[in-house]
Motif scaffolding. Structure first.
Motif, PDB file in Angstrom:
ATOM      1  N   MET B 321       4.136  77.822  25.824  1.00 38.92           N
ATOM      2  CA  MET B 321       5.125  77.654  26.896  1.00 38.92           C
ATOM      3  C   MET B 321       4.810  78.699  27.970  1.00 38.92           C
ATOM      4  SD  MET B 321       7.714  75.551  27.149  1.00 38.92           S
ATOM      5  CE  MET B 321       8.660  75.240  25.682  1.00 38.92           C
ATOM      6  N   ASP B 323       6.022  78.618  31.417  1.00 39.34           N
ATOM      7  CA  ASP B 323       7.151  78.908  32.307  1.00 39.34           C
ATOM      8  C   ASP B 323       8.146  79.840  31.597  1.00 39.34           C
ATOM      9  OD1 ASP B 323       9.020  78.863  34.296  1.00 39.34           O
ATOM     10  OD2 ASP B 323       9.929  76.965  33.638  1.00 39.34           O
ATOM     11  N   ARG B 325      11.223  80.651  32.240  1.00 39.36           N
ATOM     12  CA  ARG B 325      12.598  80.141  32.069  1.00 39.36           C
ATOM     13  C   ARG B 325      12.671  79.103  30.947  1.00 39.36           C
ATOM     14  NH1 ARG B 325      14.929  78.966  37.998  1.00 39.36           N
ATOM     15  NH2 ARG B 325      12.719  78.983  38.432  1.00 39.36           N
ATOM     16  N   ALA B 326      11.671  78.252  30.913  1.00 40.38           N
ATOM     17  CA  ALA B 326      11.631  77.252  29.830  1.00 40.38           C
ATOM     18  C   ALA B 326      11.478  77.957  28.479  1.00 40.38           C
ATOM     19  CB  ALA B 326      10.457  76.301  30.055  1.00 40.38           C
ATOM     20  N   ASN B 327      10.689  79.032  28.477  1.00 36.09           N
ATOM     21  CA  ASN B 327      10.488  79.807  27.254  1.00 36.09           C
ATOM     22  C   ASN B 327      11.813  80.421  26.780  1.00 36.09           C
ATOM     23  OD1 ASN B 327       8.755  80.917  25.234  1.00 36.09           O
ATOM     24  ND2 ASN B 327       8.878  82.893  26.268  1.00 36.09           N
ATOM     25  N   VAL B 329      14.864  79.328  27.442  1.00 32.99           N
ATOM     26  CA  VAL B 329      15.739  78.251  26.944  1.00 32.99           C
ATOM     27  C   VAL B 329      15.308  77.869  25.530  1.00 32.99           C
ATOM     28  CG1 VAL B 329      16.419  75.832  27.271  1.00 32.99           C
ATOM     29  CG2 VAL B 329      16.279  77.368  29.242  1.00 32.99           C
ATOM     30  N   MET B 330      13.986  77.755  25.347  1.00 31.37           N
ATOM     31  CA  MET B 330      13.472  77.367  24.034  1.00 31.37           C
ATOM     32  C   MET B 330      13.836  78.408  22.961  1.00 31.37           C
ATOM     33  SD  MET B 330       9.593  76.911  22.849  1.00 31.37           S
ATOM     34  CE  MET B 330       9.495  78.683  22.715  1.00 31.37           C
ATOM     35  N   THR B 332      16.366  80.435  22.984  1.00 33.64           N
ATOM     36  CA  THR B 332      17.809  80.373  22.721  1.00 33.64           C
ATOM     37  C   THR B 332      18.139  79.216  21.783  1.00 33.64           C
ATOM     38  OG1 THR B 332      18.104  81.194  24.960  1.00 33.64           O
ATOM     39  CG2 THR B 332      20.075  80.356  23.869  1.00 33.64           C
TER      40      THR B 332
END
Lengths: 47, 356
Positions: B321, B323, B325-327, B329-330, B332
């Motif tokens: 991952m 990005d 921010r995507a990381n 979210v993932m 969390t």
């Protein structure tokens, strides 16, 4: 994932793919054996 | 305090801390030597992960059936042999297989001895496992130096008396099958099969998350050493705290409190290190759950955690991952799944933090 394999020559790619297949086959066999052992143990323990 | 540690029977944990340290030092020293000029570096690491982690379930089951076997000694000898093959021959794969099987032997025997002598406590196995982190970083650092073979073989030999001594703390004569019956941490409300699946899922998530933790602050060798030291301390602390405050509380702390520290510690080393330490505490919890479900076969139970670890780390070789921010979210989402699985698998505790 494409990038990962792009760096290899055809011969290397061939051995990498067979290497991966061999690793995953052995892994699958081990997992199946572990599951069989666990099921047997739980059954014996419950009995 | 002294009484508390005596009650936890932490001696085998301390002995195996050293053996595990030596094992990982040799393994990572050898592993980084293989990859010096290899064009397929990642495949060697992938093969190492599979060959060292997955067979521990089968070897563990064999050690469960023959608990008097001191497999650690065989493991240390195999690793020494692997170093010799690596140094003097061209047989890379033979050397790698010897190294992995040796590593698996030591891990399984360590788990077997520390769990069987623990009387339901988690500290011995947690202290044993924590030694690995110190060995990994030491092996990585030493691999870049020009070290002759004999000090490493001497180091492996120095662990043999420790393995023999640890074995004497496991009371063998009667009731071998009942030695781990004191582990009663798993929930009685759901089936044992489901608990195994949930615990392995948690280990997989933990393995995957370990590589996704943002650590932009890690730039120097000292910072890398600190990261591994805190990881090791967290693993030991997870077991010790579980014995003192209760396993459910440790499960909660290791997931919920660790998460913000990991996410916001990207640029701050101190915050991140505390997060990594708390995150590493989950290890003891999953092992305790699996041993509670398979009390007659602690080696097999330990093997399931290593299968989960391989399954969790395998995707890292293919997908990352990028990005941030995507990381986040993932991480969390995965943490919440992890907590849900842990709370579902764990038995409720009384006021003293012991399972009821």
């Amino acid at each position: 994932m494409e990038g990962l394999f792009d760096i290899y020559s055809t011969a290397q790619l061939y051995s990498v793919r067979w290497g991966l297949l061999a690793i995953l086959t052995v892994f699958a066999a081990i997992v199946i054996a572990a599951i069989i052992f666990a099921v047997r143990e739980i059954k014996d323990d419950t009995a | 305090m002294k009484d508390m540690f005596r009650k936890m029977n932490i001696r085998t944990g301390i002995l195996y801390f050293y053996i595990h340290f030596v094992t990982e030092l040799i393994c990572f020293f050898a592993l980084y030597r293989y990859t010096e000029n290899a064009p397929v570096t990642w495949l060697l690491f992938f093969a190492y992960d599979m060959l060292a982690f997955a067979p521990q379930s089968i070897i563990g089951y064999i050690n469960d059936k023959f608990p008097k076997l001191v497999l650690s000694i065989a493991g240390l000898l195999l690793m020494s042999l692997s170093l010799i093959v690596q140094r003097y021959t061209e047989f890379v794969f033979t050397s790698l297989v010897l190294l992995c099987i040796g590593n698996a032997f030591v891990h399984v025997n360590g788990a077997e001895v520390t769990l069987r002598s623990a009387d339901g406590h988690l500290s011995p196995s947690a202290v044993f496992v924590s030694g690995g982190s110190f060995g990994v970083v030491s092996g990585r650092l030493l691999s870049s130096m020009d070290i002759p073979l004999w000090p490493l073989i001497l180091l492996a030999a120095s662990a043999i008396p420790f393995a023999l001594l640890a074995q004497t703390y496991v009371d063998m004569p009667a009731g071998i099958d009942d030695r781990c019956k004191s582990f009663r941490y798993s929930s009685k409300k759901i089936s044992r099969y489901m608990i195994i699946i949930l615990a392995v899922l948690v280990v997989m998530i933990r393995g995957y998350m370990g590589y996704g933790i943002p650590t932009s602050w890690r730039k120097t060798t000292l910072q890398t050493i600190l990261l591994f030291v805190f990881m090791g301390m967290g693993k030991a602390l997870g077991g010790i705290l579980s014995d003192i405050i209760g396993i459910r509380k440790v499960a909660f702390i290791s997931v919920i409190i660790a998460l913000p520290l990991l996410l916001f510690g990207d640029q701050n080393m101190y915050v991140s290190l505390i997060g990594v330490m708390m995150f590493s505490m989950t290890m003891s919890v999953t092992l305790a759950i699996l041993v509670s479900v398979l009390p007659r076969t602690p080696g097999l139970a330990f093997g399931f955690t290593t299968i989960g670890l391989f399954l969790g780390t395998a995707p890292i070789f293919f997908f990352r991952m990028i990005d941030p921010r995507a990381n986040a979210v993932m991480l969390t989402v995965l943490s919440l799944i992890c907590l849900g699985c842990l709370l579902l698998s764990l038995e409720k505790e009384d006021d003293h933090g012991r399972t009821v």
